[in-house]
Scaffold this motif. Structure first.
Motif, mmCIF file in Angstrom:
data_model
loop_
_atom_site.group_PDB
_atom_site.id
_atom_site.type_symbol
_atom_site.label_atom_id
_atom_site.label_comp_id
_atom_site.label_asym_id
_atom_site.label_seq_id
_atom_site.Cartn_x
_atom_site.Cartn_y
_atom_site.Cartn_z
ATOM 1 N N UNK A 100 6.898 7.541 7.326
ATOM 2 C CA UNK A 100 8.261 8.086 7.452
ATOM 3 C C UNK A 100 8.193 9.533 7.930
ATOM 4 N N UNK A 101 7.257 10.287 7.402
ATOM 5 C CA UNK A 101 7.097 11.679 7.840
ATOM 6 C C UNK A 101 6.622 11.759 9.292
ATOM 7 N N UNK A 102 5.722 10.852 9.660
ATOM 8 C CA UNK A 102 5.249 10.825 11.051
ATOM 9 C C UNK A 102 6.424 10.552 11.989
ATOM 10 N N UNK A 103 7.241 9.562 11.642
ATOM 11 C CA UNK A 103 8.410 9.219 12.475
ATOM 12 C C UNK A 103 9.384 10.388 12.534
ATOM 13 N N UNK A 104 9.590 11.016 11.387
ATOM 14 C CA UNK A 104 10.516 12.150 11.327
ATOM 15 C C UNK A 104 10.058 13.247 12.290
ATOM 16 N N UNK A 105 8.769 13.555 12.251
ATOM 17 C CA UNK A 105 8.239 14.586 13.156
ATOM 18 C C UNK A 105 8.400 14.184 14.616
ATOM 19 N N UNK A 106 8.087 12.911 14.889
ATOM 20 C CA UNK A 106 8.186 12.448 16.276
ATOM 21 C C UNK A 106 9.641 12.507 16.767
ATOM 22 N N UNK A 107 10.569 12.042 15.915
ATOM 23 C CA UNK A 107 11.975 11.981 16.325
ATOM 24 C C UNK A 107 12.573 13.375 16.481
ATOM 25 N N UNK A 167 7.168 -1.868 9.393
ATOM 26 C CA UNK A 167 8.602 -2.049 9.152
ATOM 27 C C UNK A 167 9.300 -0.729 8.884
ATOM 28 N N UNK A 168 8.663 0.114 8.062
ATOM 29 C CA UNK A 168 9.258 1.430 7.776
ATOM 30 C C UNK A 168 9.404 2.220 9.083
ATOM 31 N N UNK A 169 8.375 2.126 9.939
ATOM 32 C CA UNK A 169 8.428 2.836 11.220
ATOM 33 C C UNK A 169 9.520 2.255 12.113
ATOM 34 N N UNK A 170 9.673 0.942 12.070
ATOM 35 C CA UNK A 170 10.686 0.292 12.912
ATOM 36 C C UNK A 170 12.097 0.662 12.465
ATOM 37 N N UNK A 171 12.302 0.775 11.141
ATOM 38 C CA UNK A 171 13.619 1.187 10.639
ATOM 39 C C UNK A 171 13.950 2.595 11.146
ATOM 40 N N UNK A 172 12.909 3.413 11.222
ATOM 41 C CA UNK A 172 13.123 4.799 11.647
ATOM 42 C C UNK A 172 13.329 4.915 13.162
ATOM 43 N N UNK A 173 12.578 4.137 13.938
ATOM 44 C CA UNK A 173 12.597 4.338 15.393
ATOM 45 C C UNK A 173 13.452 3.322 16.146
ATOM 46 N N UNK A 174 13.546 2.106 15.597
ATOM 47 C CA UNK A 174 14.314 1.071 16.275
ATOM 48 C C UNK A 174 13.644 0.573 17.539
ATOM 49 N N UNK A 175 12.371 0.845 17.691
ATOM 50 C CA UNK A 175 11.657 0.484 18.908
ATOM 51 C C UNK A 175 10.255 0.009 18.539
ATOM 52 N N UNK A 176 9.902 -1.188 19.001
ATOM 53 C CA UNK A 176 8.629 -1.791 18.573
ATOM 54 C C UNK A 176 7.416 -0.966 18.977
ATOM 55 N N UNK A 177 7.389 -0.529 20.227
ATOM 56 C CA UNK A 177 6.212 0.213 20.701
ATOM 57 C C UNK A 177 6.078 1.537 19.956
ATOM 58 N N UNK A 178 7.232 2.207 19.816
ATOM 59 C CA UNK A 178 7.222 3.497 19.108
ATOM 60 C C UNK A 178 6.799 3.296 17.654
ATOM 61 N N UNK A 179 7.248 2.187 17.068
ATOM 62 C CA UNK A 179 6.894 1.903 15.670
ATOM 63 C C UNK A 179 5.387 1.664 15.538
ATOM 64 N N UNK A 180 4.823 0.948 16.493
ATOM 65 C CA UNK A 180 3.370 0.698 16.440
ATOM 66 C C UNK A 180 2.584 1.994 16.598
ATOM 67 N N UNK A 181 3.027 2.824 17.525
ATOM 68 C CA UNK A 181 2.336 4.114 17.729
ATOM 69 C C UNK A 181 2.418 4.967 16.471
ATOM 70 N N UNK A 182 3.604 5.003 15.876
ATOM 71 C CA UNK A 182 3.796 5.829 14.670
ATOM 72 C C UNK A 182 2.974 5.272 13.508
#
Lengths: 175, 178
Positions: free
Chosen positions: A76-83, A31-46
């Motif tokens: 959250x840090x992983x998503x931040x780096x990816x984004x 969920x935290x990843x989904x809030x950050x990315x807004x994309x299911x696949x990206x959230x799962x990868x993160x």
């Protein structure tokens, strides 16, 4: 077996115990990843990347506390780096999409509102999304956010206040 | 009477990150100031809308994916393996030193700074001169006789390292397969 025992075993390198922790916290981390990315696949990868990172640095987990907040800070840090490494992701999927079945009116309204909120979140910069996620979904204080993101307190406040101002502007028409 | 609350003060008030005296001051101001009340309500609405976003569930089982990933890669060595590694490393070092001690003759150091400077100027630095202690009567032509012990030491060390690495890899593979 309670979470403290699992964490203790995981810290001592037991992969089975760590996988049980993953099972326990995967929804929150996702969920935290989904809030950050807004994309299911990206959230799962993160989320997966965050769990792998957590396993490799399992020695930093305090077995006396729940692993959830620690894992969600990592994601959250992983998503931040990816984004930050790429352009903003297209909004491939949005929260609260209307299902093919007819819905009662109040649910349709709520889904549309949720979709707009998620869309507004995706208009924020990656750093702004990170502080919004940590503050509103993790309940971290300003100083805890500064520590989690390894950034000065003044930057955290600036990002949070600006993000809220932008969200307020984007969502001013919602009730 | 306080002026209008700044954006920073309003946010800190909302988040409870304000000192007690400032909080009381802000509350007193908010009671009378419609403009600041509206600004605070706008922030509260953002918080409310964010809190209303529904939870989403991952489509795939993350645990299975994570398990595949962490079990497919070498993990941290146990204490026993670390001790073994140190013992093997120490043994290898001792073998190399012994080999060097009994087969190498070290360079002769210059007697004074002037002598050293002279050697440098003449590009006649006395690099380590290596020579095997062969049985009487057997000699090897230079430069083979000079470099052979160093080559042997390197080979011995390299072979030992190679063996250790293979043993570790095989052991880890067996653990993963079991």
């Amino acid at each position: 077996m309670d979470e403290r025992d699992l964490a203790q075993r995981a810290v001592h390198g037991d992969p089975d115990a760590f996988c049980e922790l993953v099972q326990l916290h995967q929804a929150g981390v996702y969920n935290a990843a989904y809030r950050m990315t807004g994309n299911r696949q990206e959230a799962e990868d993160a989320a997966q990347e965050a769990f792998i990172k957590a396993f490799r640095s399992i020695g930093r987990l305090d077995p006396g506390r729940s692993a959830g907040p620690w894992l969600r800070r990592i994601v959250v840090n992983v998503c931040l780096n990816r984004l930050e490494k790429r352009e903003a992701l297209p909004l491939a999927e949005e929260v609260g999409l209307v299902s093919p079945e007819p819905e009662p009116e109040p649910q349709v309204v709520e889904q549309e509102q949720n979709r707009q909120v998620q869309k507004a979140l995706l208009k924020l910069s990656a750093r702004q999304r990170a502080v919004i996620t940590l503050r509103h979904y993790e309940g971290l204080s300003y100083s805890e956010m500064a520590e989690a993101l390894a950034r000065p307190l003044s930057d955290i406040k600036s990002d949070l206040f600006r993000a809220r101002r932008l969200l307020a502007e984007e969502l001013k028409d919602l009730a | 009477m306080m002026d209008h609350l700044s954006e920073s003060q309003l946010n800190e008030f909302l988040d409870g990150e304000i000192t007690e005296s400032l909080r009381q001051e802000a509350e007193t101001h908010l009671e009378d100031c419609l403009q600041c009340q509206a600004r605070l309500k706008s922030l509260e609405k953002v918080a409310r809308l964010l809190a209303r976003l529904p939870e989403v569930q991952p489509v795939h089982d993350l645990e299975a994916a994570v398990r595949r990933e962490i079990e497919g890669k070498p993990q941290q060595l146990s204490l026993g393996w670390k001790v073994l590694l140190v013992v093997q490393g120490g043994t290898m070092l001792a073998v190399c030193l012994l080999l060097a001690r009994y087969s190498v003759r070290w360079m002769t150091l210059p007697g004074s700074w002037e002598e050293l400077a002279g050697q440098v100027i003449q590009l006649d630095l006395q690099l380590p001169r290596l020579a095997l202690r062969l049985p009487d009567g057997i000699t090897l032509p230079e430069p083979v006789g000079n470099i052979l012990p160093a080559v042997l030491a390197l080979l011995a060390g390299g072979a030992l390292l190679w063996g250790m690495g293979n043993a570790l890899l095989l052991r880890r593979q067996k653990e993963i397969e079991s």
